[in-house]
Design an enzyme around this catalytic site. Structure first.
Site, PDB file in Angstrom:
ATOM      1  N   GLU A 130     -42.127  17.401   8.364  1.00 32.15           N
ATOM      2  CA  GLU A 130     -41.143  16.879   9.302  1.00 32.15           C
ATOM      3  C   GLU A 130     -41.109  17.809  10.499  1.00 32.15           C
ATOM      4  OE1 GLU A 130     -37.386  16.530   7.351  1.00 32.15           O
ATOM      5  OE2 GLU A 130     -38.136  15.181   5.781  1.00 32.15           O
ATOM      6  N   LEU A 131     -41.128  17.233  11.697  1.00 32.09           N
ATOM      7  CA  LEU A 131     -41.121  18.032  12.925  1.00 32.09           C
ATOM      8  C   LEU A 131     -39.899  17.650  13.751  1.00 32.09           C
ATOM      9  CD1 LEU A 131     -44.325  16.944  12.385  1.00 32.09           C
ATOM     10  CD2 LEU A 131     -44.712  18.628  14.202  1.00 32.09           C
ATOM     11  N   HIS A 172      -5.069 -15.247  11.099  1.00 36.86           N
ATOM     12  CA  HIS A 172      -5.709 -16.422  10.525  1.00 36.86           C
ATOM     13  C   HIS A 172      -4.602 -17.354  10.044  1.00 36.86           C
ATOM     14  CE1 HIS A 172      -4.754 -15.064   6.510  1.00 36.86           C
ATOM     15  NE2 HIS A 172      -5.376 -16.070   5.967  1.00 36.86           N
ATOM     16  N   TYR A 200      -9.480 -21.178   1.751  1.00 43.82           N
ATOM     17  CA  TYR A 200      -9.025 -20.879   0.395  1.00 43.82           C
ATOM     18  C   TYR A 200      -7.747 -21.672   0.130  1.00 43.82           C
ATOM     19  CZ  TYR A 200      -5.722 -17.551   2.593  1.00 43.82           C
ATOM     20  OH  TYR A 200      -4.731 -16.973   3.347  1.00 43.82           O
ATOM     21  N   ASP A 218     -26.798  15.499  -0.868  1.00 47.35           N
ATOM     22  CA  ASP A 218     -27.944  16.301  -1.282  1.00 47.35           C
ATOM     23  C   ASP A 218     -28.674  16.687  -0.011  1.00 47.35           C
ATOM     24  OD1 ASP A 218     -28.970  13.681  -0.850  1.00 47.35           O
ATOM     25  OD2 ASP A 218     -30.724  14.150  -2.090  1.00 47.35           O
ATOM     26  N   VAL A 256       0.835  -1.198   0.000  1.00 46.57           N
ATOM     27  CA  VAL A 256       0.000   0.000   0.000  1.00 46.57           C
ATOM     28  C   VAL A 256       0.875   1.256   0.000  1.00 46.57           C
ATOM     29  CG1 VAL A 256      -1.729   1.311   1.276  1.00 46.57           C
ATOM     30  CG2 VAL A 256      -1.929  -1.175   1.099  1.00 46.57           C
TER      31      VAL A 256
END
Length: 838
Positions: free
Chosen positions: A664-665, A227, A258, A561, A21
């Site tokens: 809406e309240l 693991h 795997y 939004d 990384v």
């Protein structure tokens, strides 16, 4: 590259961690033009001792997450170009009917997200590619031919060489002892070989990440977890193998296993044991490693009992038994080696990427597997250089990996370890998207929680909040409302009560807990200028008006939004989703606010509760309760008032995400219990029902209202997303230039509502929309559900403009079947807005 070269005194960018990384980040930063990049690591280059050093390197690209699939595909392409990837193909097998159905969906995720060539294999076809598999134990497999094995250490060295050629320097055997911060900014990296003043620092240390958080007082919610990985002696079936990997890499997720080839030997990775969590402070140092005969700090002693005797909590057989059943030759094999190798998990299983809010110049790239390492390096490099997360220059939605997504409780050890252990247990398990975590629940409860529990609410966890999805009490109305059955997988974690609530809000009235909706209050004489510069719509409106707007990044990607209510010349409240999204949205605003005292920002994420009252009878229920005049003339659509409901101070917004008449309240939290009781009592004679968020989502889908994080994300701009009406190019805002270019050049994709032609048919997100003529994938389904009012399955997808026209025939692929569907005009329900405006 020498590990003994002198480290510099200063650097533009210091990267801590020279695994895949960190090296990917350095490589991509230098590609973007940075020259003054210094990479340090406590281990030798490039087998530094972290998970890069011991990871088997399997790259299975397909995921239900578009981001993780894209990162993996980019990693695969990058490492192939570097010469450090072996394309062997990958096969995931199924031994149960449920897993086989899952693999059908997985194939379609891959197709939808751009992976080509995937196919479903019969048991015999699996054995043809992996001869040692016992085909009698499986139902088939999903084959992706471009999967394979990344040579992570070699890839790190290759990327480092290219970065070094562009001016970067790498220094191994250099231990970071401190990160210095001054005046809220990163100042230096202190090592055992000297101090490096730095403009920016990227921490890419994976399992050591929390220790660096401790240095600067920043919570880094991840926990290392071990693991097992074992390698057999030579197997007869692999005799004569001339290459390290000739067969496809293999997953047996039903048994949490795997496999990969090591020439004539076979490697087995196992998650089939209890979580083996490790405190970062207890990672072994050099002396302990030597005493224990371990090669890397990221290793623990191999615990044979976890392979041969103990099992994962969800499995009946040991790993050895399950592995031997699938690959019989393993039963009698001797094992050449075995390790307990560490990697790490976050509470939600996603990576940690991005800048620290509290400290300018401090960045993180953690909890990343080899599978996504190359792509993660590209994203973080663009983010650091351009201020925007991009993948190879393209818009990408990295919000699910942003370090600021975490809520305050995620900083606790109990939460991080509890959820981290659960993520480990589920890594290969068949987890339904609606399946909820069992531990660390009930942390955040609205004042309505106890009453909701009495009504049989099904609570989902959202940023620690307990959010009702539906109410069992409404199942009594199934005699009144017809709700179609759902098939198998789509029926899990669902109740017909959702369909009841959806229809009830359309013909009577419902009340919805909206406490998680967050109000971001912006005040001061600079408030208008700040919001005009951040939001796409003109918010310099008369008092009491509400505007809908997007908030974009410099690429025009939608960050949020919001509905914006103006209560005074210098006071606005932005309403956005709750939990993780509100944290990200409020951070964006705070970071761009002037520091001259002209603006104050208050985030009402816990101090207020909210109830939505929606439906034809909403005015009838509320009118006797509130002081404000609720008539259309006095309180028109998209306006806001501060008033009282009985003795309770409330902020009322005339809007409705359900697409019905409604308000809406919002009230201070301590008034919440009485607010609910008062509305519930007043609504009883009008048939009021409690309504969960599942029905709110399906009603909004039917109405064509967008849902951030689903059908709108930073990957799309407002014009593509069909909310160009909320863009006012007469104002100047972040992202305006990008939107102007997009509008002038023409759109390559547009969001489109699609209905399924077959009555009662339903599909899920992430599946491909295809051209019925040639089978070409047009795009993934971004949002899906059932419209109980229009009585049809609905899907939203971004399609090429020629396919986004109403009346166009398409198909949606789901579980290996193709469902005929039709593109429609939107909204699908109440196109003239008669119901909201009455």
């Amino acid at each position: 590259m020498s590990t003994g070269n002198t480290i510099p005194d200063t650097a533009g960018t210091v990267i801590v961690g020279a695994g895949c990384v960190g090296c990917s980040a350095a490589y991509h930063l230098t590609r973007l033009g940075r020259e003054d990049v210094v990479v340090v690591d406590q281990g030798p280059l490039f087998e530094t001792g972290g998970s890069t050093s011991h990871a088997p390197g399997l790259v299975f690209q397909t995921s239900s997450s578009k981001l993780m699939t894209r990162l993996a595909a980019y990693t695969r392409d990058l490492y192939s170009e570097l010469g450090d990837f072996r394309t062997s193909g990958g096969i995931e097998v199924a031994s149960t009917d449920d897993r086989w159905q899952y693999l059908k969906r997985k194939l379609e995720w891959g197709r939808a997200y751009g992976l080509e060539g995937g196919e479903l294999l019969s048991p015999d076809a699996v054995a043809d590619r992996v001869p040692q598999v016992n085909e009698e134990t499986i139902l088939g497999g999903y084959y992706q031919p471009t999967d394979g094995k990344a040579h992570a250490v070699d890839a790190s060295a290759t990327m480092a060489k290219r970065a070094r050629d562009s001016g970067a320097s790498f220094h191994g055997e250099t231990t970071v002892t401190d990160l210095e911060v001054a005046d809220g900014s990163i100042e230096a990296v202190v090592t055992d070989r000297g101090r490096i003043e730095a403009d920016e620092v990227l921490v890419a240390t994976n399992i050591w990440g929390p220790l660096f958080g401790d240095m600067v007082g920043v919570d880094v919610p991840l926990v290392p977890c071990a693991h097992q990985y074992l390698v057999t002696d030579e197997l007869p079936e692999l005799d004569g193998a001339s290459r390290e990997i000739e067969q496809p890499v293999l997953r047996h997720q039903d048994a949490s296993l795997y496999f990969r080839q090591h020439g004539e030997r076979y490697g087995i990775g196992s998650y089939n044991h209890e979580p083996l969590l490790v405190d970062p402070a207890d990672i072994y140092g050099p002396e302990q490693l030597e005493d224990l005969g371990l090669e890397y700090p990221s290793l623990r002693e191999f615990t044979a009992a976890h392979f041969h005797e103990n099992t994962h909590p969800d499995h009946e057989r040991t790993a050895a038994e399950a592995a031997g059943e699938l690959v019989p030759s393993i039963r009698d094999a001797e094992f050449e080696s075995g390790i307990n190798g560490m990697f790490c998990f976050t509470p939600d299983g996603n990576p940690i990427l991005g800048p620290t809010e509290e400290i300018d110049g401090l960045w993180w790239a953690l909890a990343i597997w080899v599978t996504q390492s190359g792509g993660a390096g590209s994203v973080i490099a663009h983010w650091m250089e351009d201020g925007i997360p991009r993948l190879d220059g393209d818009r990408v939605d990295a919000s699910g990996a942003h370090i600021s997504r975490f809520q305050p409780h995620a900083g606790s050890r109990e939460y991080t370890w509890g959820r981290g252990a659960q993520q480990y247990q589920e890594v290969y398990q068949l987890i339904h998207p609606r399946e909820q975590p069992q531990g660390q629940r009930g942390l955040r409860r609205s004042p309505f929680y106890d009453r909701q529990a009495e009504l049989g609410a099904e609570f989902y966890d959202s940023g620690g909040w307990e959010v009702p999805q539906w109410y069992a009490s409404n199942e009594t109305l199934l005699e009144e409302y017809d709700v179609p059955d759902r098939p198998d997988w789509l029926d899990l974690g669902w109740s017909k009560a959702q369909g009841v609530e959806h229809q009830a809000v359309r013909d009577r009235v419902a009340m919805v807990d909206m406490t998680t909706y967050t109000g971001i209050e912006v005040t001061g004489n600079g408030a208008t200028d700040l919001l005009q510069g951040l939001l796409t719509n003109d918010v310099d409106v008369s008092l009491g008006r509400i505007r809908y707007a997007a908030m974009c990044n410099e690429d025009g990607g939608i960050l949020a939004d919001v509905t914006v209510a103006r209560f005074a010349d210098d006071r606005y409240v932005l309403f956005t989703g709750g939990g993780n999204s509100a944290t990200l949205h409020s951070r964006w605003i705070r970071e761009r606010a002037p520091d001259d005292g002209s603006v104050s920002i208050t985030v009402h994420d816990s101090s207020r509760c909210g109830i939505g009252v929606f439906g034809p009878e909403a005015r009838t229920v509320l009118e006797p309760l509130v002081e404000a005049d609720l008539s259309n003339d006095a309180f028109p659509f998209y306006t806001a008032r501060e008033t009282s409901l009985g003795s309770i101070p409330v902020t009322m917004l005339r809007l409705s995400y359900a697409g019905e008449l409604g308000w809406e309240l919002y009230a201070p939290t301590e008034y919440g219990a009485q607010l609910w009781e008062t509305i519930e009592d007043a609504g009883e004679e009008h048939g009021i029902v409690p309504m969960g968020w599942a029905a709110l989502e399906s009603t909004s889908l039917e109405k064509g209202f967008r849902l951030w994080g689903s059908d709108i994300t930073p990957e799309y701009n407002p014009y593509e997303a069909g909310i160009g009406f909320a863009v006012d190019l007469e104002t100047d805002f972040v992202g305006k230039e990008a939107l102007m270019r997009a509008r002038e050049s023409g759109l390559e994709r547009e969001i489109a509502p699609i209905t399924l032609d077959e009555p009662g048919a339903l599909v899920d997100c992430g599946h491909p929309v295809i051209d019925p003529d040639d089978g070409a994938v047009l795009g993934p389904v971004e949002r899906a559900g059932y419209g109980y009012t229009i009585d049809s399955g609905i899907a939203y997808a971004y399609l090429p403009p020629a396919y986004a026209e109403a009346g166009r025939d398409v198909e949606i692929e789901y579980e290996n079947e193709r469902y005929p569907a039709t593109v429609r005009d939107e909204p699908l329900f109440d196109p003239d807005r008669e119901k909201m405006l009455r």
